[in-house]
Motif scaffolding. Sequence first.
Motif, PDB file in Angstrom:
ATOM      1  N   LYS A 117       0.849  -1.183   0.000  1.00  0.00           N
ATOM      2  CA  LYS A 117       0.000   0.000   0.000  1.00  0.00           C
ATOM      3  C   LYS A 117       0.891   1.241   0.000  1.00  0.00           C
ATOM      4  O   LYS A 117       2.095   1.167   0.233  1.00  0.00           O
ATOM      5  N   GLU A 118       0.291   2.394  -0.241  1.00  0.00           N
ATOM      6  CA  GLU A 118       1.046   3.643  -0.128  1.00  0.00           C
ATOM      7  C   GLU A 118       1.593   3.759   1.290  1.00  0.00           C
ATOM      8  O   GLU A 118       0.893   3.473   2.264  1.00  0.00           O
ATOM      9  N   ASP A 119       2.847   4.155   1.401  1.00  0.00           N
ATOM     10  CA  ASP A 119       3.565   4.266   2.671  1.00  0.00           C
ATOM     11  C   ASP A 119       3.858   2.902   3.299  1.00  0.00           C
ATOM     12  O   ASP A 119       4.302   2.839   4.450  1.00  0.00           O
ATOM     13  N   GLY A 120       3.604   1.810   2.563  1.00  0.00           N
ATOM     14  CA  GLY A 120       3.900   0.487   3.093  1.00  0.00           C
ATOM     15  C   GLY A 120       5.394   0.285   3.304  1.00  0.00           C
ATOM     16  O   GLY A 120       6.234   0.925   2.671  1.00  0.00           O
ATOM     17  N   ILE A 121       5.730  -0.632   4.201  1.00  0.00           N
ATOM     18  CA  ILE A 121       7.110  -0.848   4.638  1.00  0.00           C
ATOM     19  C   ILE A 121       7.658  -2.165   4.100  1.00  0.00           C
ATOM     20  O   ILE A 121       7.006  -3.207   4.175  1.00  0.00           O
ATOM     21  N   LEU A 122       8.881  -2.104   3.573  1.00  0.00           N
ATOM     22  CA  LEU A 122       9.659  -3.297   3.260  1.00  0.00           C
ATOM     23  C   LEU A 122      10.751  -3.426   4.307  1.00  0.00           C
ATOM     24  O   LEU A 122      11.621  -2.559   4.426  1.00  0.00           O
ATOM     25  N   PHE A 123      10.684  -4.498   5.093  1.00  0.00           N
ATOM     26  CA  PHE A 123      11.710  -4.813   6.085  1.00  0.00           C
ATOM     27  C   PHE A 123      12.643  -5.811   5.419  1.00  0.00           C
ATOM     28  O   PHE A 123      12.287  -6.953   5.177  1.00  0.00           O
ATOM     29  N   ASP A 233      26.208 -10.027  10.666  1.00  0.00           N
ATOM     30  CA  ASP A 233      26.572 -10.409   9.299  1.00  0.00           C
ATOM     31  C   ASP A 233      25.586  -9.889   8.270  1.00  0.00           C
ATOM     32  O   ASP A 233      25.634 -10.299   7.108  1.00  0.00           O
ATOM     33  N   GLU A 234      24.696  -8.981   8.665  1.00  0.00           N
ATOM     34  CA  GLU A 234      23.673  -8.496   7.742  1.00  0.00           C
ATOM     35  C   GLU A 234      23.536  -6.980   7.812  1.00  0.00           C
ATOM     36  O   GLU A 234      24.011  -6.331   8.744  1.00  0.00           O
ATOM     37  N   VAL A 235      22.876  -6.436   6.807  1.00  0.00           N
ATOM     38  CA  VAL A 235      22.486  -5.026   6.815  1.00  0.00           C
ATOM     39  C   VAL A 235      20.972  -4.986   6.695  1.00  0.00           C
ATOM     40  O   VAL A 235      20.389  -5.620   5.808  1.00  0.00           O
ATOM     41  N   ILE A 236      20.335  -4.278   7.619  1.00  0.00           N
ATOM     42  CA  ILE A 236      18.873  -4.160   7.622  1.00  0.00           C
ATOM     43  C   ILE A 236      18.483  -2.825   7.003  1.00  0.00           C
ATOM     44  O   ILE A 236      18.992  -1.772   7.397  1.00  0.00           O
ATOM     45  N   PHE A 237      17.583  -2.884   6.031  1.00  0.00           N
ATOM     46  CA  PHE A 237      17.028  -1.689   5.412  1.00  0.00           C
ATOM     47  C   PHE A 237      15.530  -1.630   5.727  1.00  0.00           C
ATOM     48  O   PHE A 237      14.815  -2.622   5.551  1.00  0.00           O
ATOM     49  N   ILE A 238      15.091  -0.489   6.176  1.00  0.00           N
ATOM     50  CA  ILE A 238      13.667  -0.211   6.291  1.00  0.00           C
ATOM     51  C   ILE A 238      13.317   0.744   5.147  1.00  0.00           C
ATOM     52  O   ILE A 238      13.763   1.899   5.134  1.00  0.00           O
ATOM     53  N   LEU A 239      12.567   0.233   4.171  1.00  0.00           N
ATOM     54  CA  LEU A 239      12.221   1.009   2.982  1.00  0.00           C
ATOM     55  C   LEU A 239      10.728   1.267   2.965  1.00  0.00           C
ATOM     56  O   LEU A 239       9.927   0.382   3.297  1.00  0.00           O
TER      57      LEU A 239
END
Length: 245
Positions: A117-123, A233-239
């Motif tokens: 949705k609009e403004d939805g989050i990808l973790f 060992d990871e990089v977290i992106f909140i998009l």
Amino acid sequence: MSEDYSRRLGRVVSHNRMVLSARYIDGEGIEIGGLGRPLDVVPTAKVSYVDRFSIEELKASYPEMPADRVLAPDIVANGETLDPIPDASQQFVIANHVVEHFQNPILFFHNVYRVLKEDGILFLAIPNKEETFDRDRPVTEFAHLERDFSEGPEWSKRQHFEEFVALADLEDIGRPGWETETEREALVNKLIDDDYSIHFHVWDTNAMVEMITGMAKKYDLDFRIRHVMSSGDEVIFILQKSQNK
């Protein structure tokens, strides 16, 4: 890496995921490839789990994992295409350590953008190759991902398997290595025949950022970066999907 260090690292990664999950994940959404380690979410969040295999197929594919830890998917679907998921229907998509297993990552991002949705989050959590068994492999350049998307990924499939066998630290993941060229070629062929889920693409932090910003410019996938955290060992992106689309 010692067993004690590995446990402590795992606790740090889990803690950081929980902190960001509590801040950004709520409402109704999906998690792709949760398998035995789904993201912890707040009680008000409702998650439907997506995997390419049924529960029976997952147990057969991961015999090293205790059967009671294997997460039963609510939706059996290709994680790149998300075919059964309606457009603009999800408040969040969770994808931890899955995008590197996709042969066509840009197709995946297109479909995440489609279902949010609009403004939805990808973790999104992506392994940092410098901290994993992929450390000796070259980073995947954005131009390579563009070609996978425009031509389809078959052109590079065998190349990825060959690179994985030649350069990944197979002992780190409990796989026997090879000594002769004949053994190397046989292992490549076996992994292809088994449809083994390797890391097709690998990134360091700079290459991850290049991929995300490159998609916004090239394909108008306007994900706003809300948070970036290097964690173990990871990089977290909140998009966040732009509200202007």
